[in-house]
Design an enzyme around this catalytic site. Structure first.
Site, PDB file in Angstrom:
ATOM      1  N   ARG C 104       0.823  -1.215   0.000  1.00  0.00           N
ATOM      2  CA  ARG C 104       0.000   0.000   0.000  1.00  0.00           C
ATOM      3  C   ARG C 104       0.857   1.265   0.000  1.00  0.00           C
ATOM      4  O   ARG C 104       0.562   2.227  -0.694  1.00  0.00           O
ATOM      5  CB  ARG C 104      -0.959  -0.043   1.194  1.00  0.00           C
ATOM      6  CG  ARG C 104      -1.845   1.161   1.446  1.00  0.00           C
ATOM      7  CD  ARG C 104      -2.587   1.729   0.249  1.00  0.00           C
ATOM      8  NE  ARG C 104      -3.226   0.790  -0.625  1.00  0.00           N
ATOM      9  CZ  ARG C 104      -3.427   0.994  -1.927  1.00  0.00           C
ATOM     10  NH1 ARG C 104      -3.024   2.125  -2.508  1.00  0.00           N
ATOM     11  NH2 ARG C 104      -4.004   0.086  -2.661  1.00  0.00           N
ATOM     12  N   LYS C 139       2.603  25.500  -3.639  1.00  0.00           N
ATOM     13  CA  LYS C 139       1.326  24.925  -3.189  1.00  0.00           C
ATOM     14  C   LYS C 139       1.396  23.403  -3.290  1.00  0.00           C
ATOM     15  O   LYS C 139       0.811  22.786  -4.174  1.00  0.00           O
ATOM     16  CB  LYS C 139       0.180  25.490  -4.027  1.00  0.00           C
ATOM     17  CG  LYS C 139       0.014  26.998  -3.842  1.00  0.00           C
ATOM     18  CD  LYS C 139      -1.107  27.576  -4.691  1.00  0.00           C
ATOM     19  CE  LYS C 139      -1.220  29.091  -4.441  1.00  0.00           C
ATOM     20  NZ  LYS C 139      -2.237  29.734  -5.307  1.00  0.00           N
ATOM     21  N   LYS C 171       5.557  39.639  -3.472  1.00  0.00           N
ATOM     22  CA  LYS C 171       4.144  39.556  -3.813  1.00  0.00           C
ATOM     23  C   LYS C 171       3.397  40.811  -3.327  1.00  0.00           C
ATOM     24  O   LYS C 171       4.000  41.729  -2.765  1.00  0.00           O
ATOM     25  CB  LYS C 171       3.547  38.286  -3.212  1.00  0.00           C
ATOM     26  CG  LYS C 171       4.354  37.029  -3.599  1.00  0.00           C
ATOM     27  CD  LYS C 171       3.707  35.763  -3.135  1.00  0.00           C
ATOM     28  CE  LYS C 171       2.540  35.402  -4.039  1.00  0.00           C
ATOM     29  NZ  LYS C 171       1.989  34.062  -3.681  1.00  0.00           N
TER      30      LYS C 171
END
Lengths: 286, 286, 286, 286, 286, 286
Positions: C104, C139, C171
């Protein structure tokens, strides 16, 4: 924008915890446990024994408070400040046992980092008035790079890349494998990200021309004498940042700087700077 | 019993992994990834650029193999051996990218530790023929104490305690709190374990007498001049190990040693020894 | 230079060990311990159930071998390769219990990373033939950034900065605090190192002019429509790298790319790409 | 009993510290260090950009406070609450540099976990009014399982086992090795602890009968169509919990739920849910 | 299915590394370093000094090989096997220094875990022939739970839950807060996952009836005498697993078991079992 | 100097965090999460169920506060104090869920460490009035040595060395390899540091003479009967510390102590002391 910004706090704490574990082991300070009463209170200062530029005050403060968060710790100078012999750097008061348990680790950090800041500042003073800045390298003490690069900033220097991961520096071995300066720079431009700067080490003016033609952002002028450096700066003509390196001692630095390079990079400010002599003195005790 | 025994392997590996993480970050060696073909094979050597005593060969070997366990790494000299400029310390062959990724960390360890071994050996040479041995302190680089104390052994020195936890050293502040040398030593004897040695720092002959009367195992003769030291050794008369300390420079060391002390302890061999200059050269590549 | 270079092995191993610890807990695979005999041997394959681009093959291989280093694990495709449903990615043989214990975690890594590579490749296909490249952002899924950025490279995209530490991106909030695009870029140039690139986000052509005048290396053209982008590219005239961002869906991407920008940066290839469906099938067992 | 209980705090903190280390690296937020004054104070909010169900508010709060414990952080909605575009989730005020350093990590956690909660809630809405509940699987993002399972609970779903260690789930490969459903369940009952539940995957009604006869606590009805599921539920007659699985899309879910199963388990709510769009806006600054 | 399955290897290695670090510290085995030549080779055995059941052989083997992976280590008995005084458990040969460095840690693990296995086996023997099994609790040594629960299995016992996380056990304090056995079990059934079993502690037959009516999977019959237990088992009538607990000494165990309970849970097999006496003897040396 | 000094706080916290992780896993206390309301407040005490000497109060306090730092935790007795059944050790009040989450780990620490303190105190009582002290060994539980040695001090015993790293103990295997007691002690004196004590194990009076002649600091008189011990003490005549060891049961201890030895070292006080019975009782709840 008042003074250099230290590394992230978790990184500082991790370095301090590791150093404390190293000094305290499994049984702690067995001298104080045997000789100093549990309730004894003291005041102490960390003071400079010789002149220099301080770095690591915050690291020392964390050291005392990670041993005992009830200690009162106050800094009297900030990192980056020049001190004279006898100047007090830090004041600590509280449990005598706690102060003694943290003392050596705190001093080792301040002494080591201030030694680097002081060596950097001395070199910066030598080249003062020129265009050049003192720059560090990756020749740092294993495990302490972020703190040592911070100490360089405290001493008035600037940082080169932090590791292999954050900028490209093409050196002689890369050039040999790639088949020349031009092909190496071109490979870097083709494969590296757009957020990454590319520097290339050149040994000759011919290599320099090749590097500039290929568009390197920074050229590392290795082992050139002042005359060569002057010519190299002239040829570069602002197309790249110029960095001189290669056994630049304090004695040679002024001439190198006057050749007009932007940066003088030296390994010894991080790998061979002697410790600044700082000590802890008890000022009162009960 | 051939050469000093290095620290436990897990401790070495942890120091190496930390230094590699610091240099490789999240994206690894982006220069080699961009410029060096994945399959390129090379051979390289680490060689001394200046004369000195080597320490950290095993650490460097682990560095290369923790980056890439298919690299072939062979040492040409053992730790503790004196090398001349040009002498080869290590040979490495295999993936060029792997060699370049490990190069700087390996060099930083060998340079730093060999610097300490060399400084120790130089001091040991100065006092050769006397009874005294060079001894280290807890003034070490945070996070590297076990390796630095090993480097001292490689240089022919001996180790003082490893931390606050493994032996008692009563210093001026303890004496002040305890109310004198005698009470301090007695407290230590009453409270410390039977497996622990007790040392006490004394500044005067009167304190020395008090220390010996109380049964200290080692006396730290602090900041005494050679004449005082000679008298101190005479008074001690073998009842305790004698250790001289306090700003003992290379220039002063011979006179101190000839005063008859057992040990000369100096912080600068660990906190201020300049790096030994070692470099990596490619000897072939494809 | 054959395919993207994965993150450093220790980083991969740490991610795998963490995921295995999460799945195995203190008692391990209690189903297999109860139902599968200790000595049972099996062969299995990991195969794609849907079409896509594979990333994480090496991570899956490490997963099986960190559970059991006697498992034989062979990859049939390399990272970065496009697969069709049914294509075999990996073959594993050895202890059935070990294969089941690792299954898994291995699938979760390959599915997650291949999902990112596939989303990247689909977007790259849409803009094929233009000048633009697909670029990632910060992100990313917490704890998996280095692997996710590698998956973007496997899908044919390029990486933006890896964190706050390796490049400057000014930014809107920075601009507001600094008092405009120009002052912000100038502050960055004054304070940041010479090895660091400076990008600034601009919302208008006026801001773009200001950014270019101040010497930004990259301009982030935020939420501009194709016409504005075309004008912005024209004004930039090669003086800076141009990067378009802001809700660029697959539907909009071609028009954005045709506006002439160098890069299209999208968060959703890392934070919202659906898993690629991969499964493990036993091919034999005893 | 008000809302789902989050994972243990140390587990949350460890995930946050890892994500912060990934984003801050060794040198921290070099943009803010260069552009934002050290003393600048700001207020900001995290707000939803699209509608969804929130998860991860506490994780975001820890992120801000692990960067700087002097930040004031207040939640405006609790985990598990549905928000509309523009709704404020968190308010933060304090050092502008600290807010900017934590911003992306906090948003990545809230966006990722809220995406999972939202996908879960959407599926839960589809099957509302039936007996069935939405259930997760072990198909989670490596390293984030505990948080993702918590996000499923926030979205109104229930959790399947947490790993291989806390419950038994016998799947096709186990059945093949054990020689059938009955022998496999019997082996599990014989060997597993009395505190452990046993589930078995069945593909046919014949296998179901065998599982029920052997006393499985839960039956995983794999890839059955609604008619088969209805028959399976009828045969089970309350003797076991019934769980449907196998490519159950949103489109198919209602019919599956109406077949009467207790649980519908889907991997895509954890491995493929798109991020919920959340952003940080400065509301004031000095 | 031959013998109990040990905890995952990474968990064992982590416990061994921690114990080795604790014993070796920063300077390693200073006795052997001083007294035993580096090249000395030896053979040794670990043998039982008293009779008992062995657990921890694999842990001991990992201890020797994590100190030195060139040591040849062969087990002569498997975990779970009963030994008599003098029986050899392990054979080791290779570097004398390495054997001596690992000796005490290996013995401490085997002695501690075999002590638990032996205590478990002794209790299992006392109740042999009844329906009851010996079961452990969460009263384990901090940091060693997974290994101690494995040792219980080696001694023929079964495991209760591994922690607070993998099963529900409602005890007196929960019942008091919830307002009774019935409400408590109902709350658990409403809130816990379908993969989780629910046990409830009952002190009286009235509480037992309430627990059974509410559908508890296991009932913990606390501090009941054999007559009460017999009645409790009769009332339970197979509707739940029955577990007796509360100061069940070896002397009381047979009567408790004969009352018909499924499980007898005792804390002392993990928290108070004396160490099994095992020692290491050199069989040859050079 | 009031009571034994505990190990360094970071070491305690690390042990507590490990034990909490072991008990809480990924999903925490699922019983309380299901049954106890989030806001429920309670008060509780930890009290002794049987008489003994307490150790680990600080460890228990840290356990509660590392789960929830808003719990109010007050100790009613100090470590090293003898308690009777019913005596309250700690009071805790606050969130019922938090108290229940920390309960078992806190009790496991206090029970285990107090068991060691109690066994030590019982042996100390037996030899009261003689010259001898109870001493521990390296036969400790893996991972808990520093805490167990602290518990020995709480019980009135003294500590032997903490590991292989802080003192030399030459045992039979070393003597065999070195070629006799004399050569072994001489090698130790030649090679070990001046801060390290040297102990040697002797089985006969002849070996004792050899050890004393060579200047051992401590002699370990192994498996001698009281008459031999008396003779050994007489021969030693204060030249070394005398330590008796070898299967010294409580029954034999008085006679051994009366033989005049300084120390009686026993492994069973750390490796086989039964847990002290302590429990947690709720005193109020809402």
């Amino acid at each position: 924008m008042t003074g250099p910004v230290p590394p992230p706090l978790p990184l500082i704490d991790e370095a301090v915890r590791r150093a404390l574990a190293e000094d305290l082991g499994d049984s702690g300070d067995i001298t104080s446990a045997s000789v100093v009463p549990a309730g004894a209170q003291s005041s102490a200062v960390i003071a400079a024994r010789t002149a220099g530029v301080i770095a690591g005050v915050h690291v020392a403060m964390r050291t005392f408070n990670l041993v005992d968060d009830t200690l009162a710790v106050t800094h009297r100078v900030m990192d980056g400040v020049r001190v004279e012999p006898g100047d007090v750097v830090l004041e600590i008061s509280g449990s005598a046992r706690s102060i003694l348990a943290a003392e050596r680790v705190a001093l080792n950090f301040v002494g080591h980092l201030s030694g680097i800041a002081t060596a950097t500042a001395e070199l910066a003073l030598i080249i003062k008035g020129t265009n050049a800045k003192v720059c560090c390298t990756r020749k740092t003490t294993p495990g302490l790079r972020a703190l040592e690069k911070y100490a360089v900033r405290c001493g008035g220097g600037v940082n080169h890349r932090f590791g292999l991961y954050d900028a490209i520096l093409i050196k002689d071995n890369h050039i040999a494998i790639a088949g020349g300066v031009g092909p190496a720079v071109n490979a870097a431009k083709a494969n590296a990200g757009h957020m990454v700067k590319i520097e290339v080490e050149v040994d000759t003016l011919a290599q320099l021309d090749e590097a500039l033609a290929a568009g390197a952002h920074i050229v590392l002028l290795d082992n050139m004498d002042p005359a060569q450096l002057k010519e190299a700066v002239a040829r570069t003509a602002g197309r790249a940042v110029t960095e001189a390196s290669g056994s630049i001692t304090a004695a040679k630095a002024r001439a190198v700087a006057e050749a007009g390079v932007d940066l003088i990079s030296v390994g010894w400010i991080t790998h061979s700077a002697p410790c600044l002599d700082v000590g802890l003195d008890f000022t009162s005790g009960s």
